[in-house]
Design a protein around this motif. Structure first.
Motif, PDB file in Angstrom:
ATOM      1  N   SER A  25       4.652  27.910  22.717  1.00  0.00           N
ATOM      2  CA  SER A  25       4.849  27.183  23.970  1.00  0.00           C
ATOM      3  C   SER A  25       6.225  27.519  24.540  1.00  0.00           C
ATOM      4  N   VAL A  26       6.452  27.077  25.774  1.00  0.00           N
ATOM      5  CA  VAL A  26       7.757  27.293  26.389  1.00  0.00           C
ATOM      6  C   VAL A  26       8.857  26.657  25.555  1.00  0.00           C
ATOM      7  N   ALA A  27       8.673  25.407  25.133  1.00  0.00           N
ATOM      8  CA  ALA A  27       9.692  24.721  24.344  1.00  0.00           C
ATOM      9  C   ALA A  27       9.925  25.415  23.013  1.00  0.00           C
ATOM     10  N   GLN A  28       8.859  25.890  22.376  1.00  0.00           N
ATOM     11  CA  GLN A  28       9.007  26.584  21.091  1.00  0.00           C
ATOM     12  C   GLN A  28       9.758  27.894  21.262  1.00  0.00           C
ATOM     13  N   ASN A  29       9.521  28.604  22.367  1.00  0.00           N
ATOM     14  CA  ASN A  29      10.280  29.813  22.651  1.00  0.00           C
ATOM     15  C   ASN A  29      11.759  29.514  22.799  1.00  0.00           C
ATOM     16  N   VAL A  30      12.082  28.487  23.565  1.00  0.00           N
ATOM     17  CA  VAL A  30      13.486  28.144  23.809  1.00  0.00           C
ATOM     18  C   VAL A  30      14.158  27.685  22.522  1.00  0.00           C
ATOM     19  N   ASP A  42      17.596  20.182  27.971  1.00  0.00           N
ATOM     20  CA  ASP A  42      18.757  20.487  28.821  1.00  0.00           C
ATOM     21  C   ASP A  42      18.715  21.933  29.305  1.00  0.00           C
ATOM     22  N   ALA A  43      18.355  22.860  28.403  1.00  0.00           N
ATOM     23  CA  ALA A  43      18.306  24.277  28.779  1.00  0.00           C
ATOM     24  C   ALA A  43      17.219  24.535  29.812  1.00  0.00           C
ATOM     25  N   LEU A  44      16.059  23.899  29.647  1.00  0.00           N
ATOM     26  CA  LEU A  44      14.976  24.072  30.622  1.00  0.00           C
ATOM     27  C   LEU A  44      15.356  23.481  31.973  1.00  0.00           C
ATOM     28  N   ASP A  45      16.078  22.370  31.942  1.00  0.00           N
ATOM     29  CA  ASP A  45      16.531  21.767  33.193  1.00  0.00           C
ATOM     30  C   ASP A  45      17.509  22.690  33.917  1.00  0.00           C
ATOM     31  N   MET A  46      18.383  23.367  33.161  1.00  0.00           N
ATOM     32  CA  MET A  46      19.347  24.297  33.757  1.00  0.00           C
ATOM     33  C   MET A  46      18.661  25.389  34.565  1.00  0.00           C
ATOM     34  N   VAL A  47      17.533  25.872  34.054  1.00  0.00           N
ATOM     35  CA  VAL A  47      16.867  27.008  34.700  1.00  0.00           C
ATOM     36  C   VAL A  47      15.713  26.573  35.601  1.00  0.00           C
ATOM     37  N   TYR A  59       8.208  21.840  31.809  1.00  0.00           N
ATOM     38  CA  TYR A  59       7.373  22.989  31.450  1.00  0.00           C
ATOM     39  C   TYR A  59       7.290  23.202  29.934  1.00  0.00           C
ATOM     40  N   GLY A  60       7.944  22.381  29.127  1.00  0.00           N
ATOM     41  CA  GLY A  60       8.060  22.644  27.696  1.00  0.00           C
ATOM     42  C   GLY A  60       6.742  22.812  26.980  1.00  0.00           C
ATOM     43  N   GLY A  61       5.713  22.070  27.379  1.00  0.00           N
ATOM     44  CA  GLY A  61       4.432  22.128  26.682  1.00  0.00           C
ATOM     45  C   GLY A  61       3.513  23.237  27.143  1.00  0.00           C
ATOM     46  N   ARG A  62       3.900  23.972  28.151  1.00  0.00           N
ATOM     47  CA  ARG A  62       3.029  25.025  28.673  1.00  0.00           C
ATOM     48  C   ARG A  62       2.976  26.231  27.740  1.00  0.00           C
ATOM     49  N   ALA A  98       0.876  31.983  29.941  1.00  0.00           N
ATOM     50  CA  ALA A  98       0.327  31.602  31.235  1.00  0.00           C
ATOM     51  C   ALA A  98       1.382  31.548  32.343  1.00  0.00           C
ATOM     52  N   LEU A  99       2.609  31.949  32.046  1.00  0.00           N
ATOM     53  CA  LEU A  99       3.693  31.854  33.015  1.00  0.00           C
ATOM     54  C   LEU A  99       3.737  33.082  33.919  1.00  0.00           C
ATOM     55  N   SER A 100       4.295  32.902  35.118  1.00  0.00           N
ATOM     56  CA  SER A 100       4.541  34.018  36.020  1.00  0.00           C
ATOM     57  C   SER A 100       5.740  34.820  35.535  1.00  0.00           C
ATOM     58  N   GLY A 101       5.974  35.990  36.156  1.00  0.00           N
ATOM     59  CA  GLY A 101       7.111  36.817  35.764  1.00  0.00           C
ATOM     60  C   GLY A 101       8.434  36.096  35.940  1.00  0.00           C
ATOM     61  N   GLY A 102       8.593  35.398  37.062  1.00  0.00           N
ATOM     62  CA  GLY A 102       9.826  34.663  37.305  1.00  0.00           C
ATOM     63  C   GLY A 102      10.034  33.542  36.314  1.00  0.00           C
ATOM     64  N   GLN A 103       8.942  32.862  35.930  1.00  0.00           N
ATOM     65  CA  GLN A 103       9.044  31.780  34.956  1.00  0.00           C
ATOM     66  C   GLN A 103       9.384  32.311  33.571  1.00  0.00           C
TER      67      GLN A 103
END
Length: 357
Positions: free
Chosen positions: A93-98, A119-124, A129-132, A136-141
């Motif tokens: 997931s996004v959170a697991q990656n971070v 906090d890091a996800l909020d910065m960017v 989005y942590g559970g996604r 399934a994310l776009s290139g920018g995401q």
């Protein structure tokens, strides 16, 4: 004067007989957005990897925060890198990656890790989005996730290896602004590697232009564009027109522009050896009916017209000049666009002209 956060001294790097880095001396300040710019194969990514510790050096020293890091492995340096490919794990997931870089932090409990990741996800700009699923994310995401994963470790230096090259033009321009905002927000040193001149000019506090393993010029963006130290830098940064020039005493004769005094030119003028005169397309302008030149006027013929919506680019073949020059004109409602073959009057100023060897 404050000591630099990063100091590179006499960096030499060989790959067999290939001399990749040739005596690089470079200081980068704390909190600076610094770019390494140059064509493919110039050594910019190799230099970034020596700062990160992924590449050793054959001579010289890498100092970060006053400490010698030359022989220190990457995981013990206060740096983190965002790679060109992003290296996102699709099965996480996004959170697991971070959170991946925090997995060996024994001093953090689960709640502390969750807080750092949030906090890091909020910065960017990825709050919520942590559970996604990462796949399934776009290139920018995905690019934002890679940034968050690097920032969650709170490095002193964030190293960016062409992080926007995989994005389309519109998304790339949007992410340039986002990276500037992010760097100002977190206040840490960013070092960007890019071959895109516009990207470097837009984003950087200072830029080092590299060719063949050497630094040709280091300057702030405007100074680099307006006052390149040699023709090679001038040609690489944006577009510059070049006309043959002949120097005699304190005068110079420029093909298509005529005679002018050397002291009228930019202070970077070079008068030794074979000489050409250079000026940027936007520093000259075409004159239309009823307009007069505020300084100097030259004459020629329109050889090509390229319409870009907000801008029109004209190639003008000046009288007594073999090669046409490029002139950029912002389009104004009601003003005509000249046709190919039309006579052209060109307003220009000696103060915008530089002599190059």
């Amino acid at each position: 004067m404050t000591d630099p956060l990063i100091r590179l001294t006499g960096i030499q790097k060989y790959y067999g007989d290939y001399h990749a880095l040739r005596g690089i001396d470079l200081d980068i300040a704390e909190g600076e957005f610094f770019s390494l710019l140059g064509p493919s194969g110039c050594g910019k990514t190799t230099l970034l990897r020596t700062i990160a510790g992924f590449e050793g050096v054959d001579a010289g020293a890498v100092t970060i925060g006053g400490a010698d890091m030359t022989r220190v492995p990457p995981n013990r340096r206060p740096t983190n890198m965002v790679f060109q490919s992003y290296a996102i794990f699709p099965h996480l997931s996004v959170a697991q990656n971070v959170a991946f870089g925090l997995r060996k932090r024994a001093d953090l409990n689960a709640q502390a890790r969750e807080t750092l990741v949030a906090d890091a996800l909020d910065m960017v700009g990825l709050d919520g989005y942590g559970g996604r699923a990462a796949h399934a994310l776009s290139g920018g995401q995905r690019q934002r996730v890679a940034l968050a994963r690097a920032l969650v470790l709170r490095p002193k230096v964030l190293l960016l290896d062409e992080p926007l090259s995989a994005l389309d033009k519109k998304m790339r321009e949007q992410m340039q602004v986002e990276l500037i905002r992010l760097q100002r927000q977190v206040g840490i040193t960013f070092i960007l590697v890019t071959h895109d001149q516009e990207e470097a000019l837009v984003m950087s506090d200072r830029i080092a232009v590299m060719f063949e393993g050497e630094v040709a010029q280091i300057a702030e963006a405007e100074a680099l564009y307006r006052r390149p130290v040699d023709r090679r830098v001038a040609e690489f940064i944006g577009v510059m027109n070049f006309l043959p020039a002949a120097v005699s005493g304190d005068r110079v004769e420029v093909a298509g522009l005529g005679a002018l005094a050397l002291n009228e030119l930019q202070s970077t003028a070079r008068t030794d050896g074979d000489t050409v005169a250079g000026f940027r397309p936007e520093t000259a302008t075409l004159l239309f009916d009823g307009q007069t030149a505020p300084d100097r006027e030259a004459h020629g013929t329109v050889a090509e017209v390229v319409y870009y919506g907000d801008m029109t680019y004209y190639d003008v073949r000046l009288d007594d000049a073999a090669q046409p020059v490029r002139i950029s004109m912002r389009n104004v409602f009601g003003r005509p666009v000249l046709d190919i073959g039309a006579p052209a009057r060109l307003a220009w100023s000696p103060g915008a002209v530089t002599l190059f060897r």
